[in-house]
Each structure stands twice: as structure tokens, then as C-alpha cells.
Scaffold this active site. Structure first.
Site, PDB file in Angstrom:
ATOM      1  N   SER A  54       0.831  -1.204   0.000  1.00 18.19           N
ATOM      2  CA  SER A  54       0.000   0.000   0.000  1.00 18.19           C
ATOM      3  C   SER A  54       0.863   1.251   0.000  1.00 18.19           C
ATOM      4  CB  SER A  54      -0.898   0.016   1.242  1.00 18.19           C
ATOM      5  OG  SER A  54      -1.560   1.266   1.360  1.00 18.19           O
ATOM      6  N   VAL A  59       7.372   2.833   3.628  1.00 19.86           N
ATOM      7  CA  VAL A  59       8.340   2.175   2.740  1.00 19.86           C
ATOM      8  C   VAL A  59       7.805   2.121   1.309  1.00 19.86           C
ATOM      9  CG1 VAL A  59       9.668   0.066   2.292  1.00 19.86           C
ATOM     10  CG2 VAL A  59       9.357   0.871   4.634  1.00 19.86           C
ATOM     11  N   CYS A  60       6.523   1.826   1.132  1.00 17.53           N
ATOM     12  CA  CYS A  60       5.933   1.790  -0.212  1.00 17.53           C
ATOM     13  C   CYS A  60       5.961   3.172  -0.848  1.00 17.53           C
ATOM     14  CB  CYS A  60       4.501   1.268  -0.161  1.00 17.53           C
ATOM     15  SG  CYS A  60       4.354  -0.425   0.446  1.00 17.53           S
ATOM     16  N   ALA A  61       5.654   4.193  -0.061  1.00 16.48           N
ATOM     17  CA  ALA A  61       5.691   5.560  -0.565  1.00 16.48           C
ATOM     18  C   ALA A  61       7.106   5.930  -0.982  1.00 16.48           C
ATOM     19  CB  ALA A  61       5.172   6.528   0.498  1.00 16.48           C
TER      20      ALA A  61
END
Length: 171
Positions: A54, A59-61
Site C-alpha cells: 500500500s 516504505v511503499c511511498a
């Protein structure tokens, strides 16, 4: 079936991980305009396929921003970030972060899980069930997998340099 961890706790995955030399499996993801997109829509470009749980996680961002900074400016390469987020949320994230490039595309798997299931990154159980584990695949112009990384700890970043270096070699 591969396993990864989240903060040291095992997270079981469903399916077989796509491997170097495999024909890249097709999949369907939903774009920000709510239209379905598949691997075929990216034609004869080199494709960096990024599976993340997500964009609402740090971390995904960060990973999406780093791929935008490092790869999205290269002609002939398209980075496709696939997550469980709704297309509206993904679009809002990109707008807020100033991510505007035809070479970085976000796709949602909220309607079907064909990406994570076909690439072996589908989280099979636990709190993140139905999302994708963190993984990066580089696919050449003929849709053959040339690089595959399943990040062993979901809360860790991938090897950006290895993936981008492999993508550049294919140009």
C-alpha cells in the site's frame, strides 16, 4: 510457495514466484481513470513491475518516489507500481508527491489479484491477506522476466540499483 516476513514474523505467500527467463504473466490492474490495464498495454517498452502492499505505508511511498526519481525519466522504460490501494488513493498520492510521468504508472488490484497471484507475491494469510508482498520484476520488450527480487522483509526496500541497472541493459 515463498515466504517473507513482516517485522520478523512469517508471512505466507500464494503461488510461484516469477523467475528470470519466465514468460512474464499477464495481469489486469485498474488505472487512475478506472480503466483496466494489462501487461500488453505497455507494448515494447522495458517494464519495471513493482509490487507493494500500500502506498499509505512509508516504505511503499518511499519506494515509489525513488523509482520515480531514478527510472521514470528514462525513455523506453515504464515503471508500473501495483498495490492494493484504490485508484483514487494512488492518484492522490502521486498528485501530493508531484509524481507526474507517463513512464510511472500506478495500478490497483482492488478488483482482482491477477498481478500478485501470477507473480507469486500474493499474501495468503494474516493481517495483510490479499495484498502483494514487496517485489520487483524487470521485463524486457518481449515480455520475458530478466530480473526478479522478492524482498525478504516486507518493511525493507528493494535493491533499486540492481533493478534499474538490469532495465538499462535492455535498452
Amino acid at each position: 510457495m515463498a515466504n517473507v516476513t513482516l517485522k520478523g514474523n512469517p508471512v505466507p505467500l500464494e503461488g510461484s514466484l516469477a523467475k528470470v527467463g519466465d514468460k512474464a504473466p499477464d495481469f489486469v490492474g485498474i488505472g487512475k481513470d478506472l480503466s483496466p490495464k494489462s501487461l500488453k498495454d505497455f507494448g515494447k517498452k522495458v517494464k519495471i513491475l513493482v509490487g507493494v502492499p500500500s502506498l499509505d505505508t512509508s516504505v511503499c511511498a518511499l519506494e515509489t518516489k525513488k523509482f520515480h526519481e531514478r527510472a521514470a525519466k528514462m525513455d523506453g522504460i515504464v515503471t508500473v507500481v501495483v498495490s492494493g490501494d484504490l485508484p483514487f488513493a494512488m492518484n492522490r498520492f502521486c498528485t501530493t508527491e508531484g509524481i507526474e510521468s507517463p513512464n510511472l504508472v500506478t495500478l490497483s488490484q482492488f478488483r482482482d489479484f491477477s498481478f500478485s497471484k501470477a507473480y507469486g507475491t500474493h499474501i495468503a494469510d494474516g493481517g495483510l491477506k490479499g495484498l502483494s508482498a514487496r517485489a520487483v520484476f524487470v521485463v524486457d520488450q518481449n515480455d520475458t522476466v530478466r530480473y526478479a527480487e522478492l524482498v525478504p522483509e516486507i518493511a525493507s526496500e528493494p535493491n533499486y540499483e540492481a533493478a534499474i541497472s538490469e532495465a538499462k541493459k535492455l535498452l
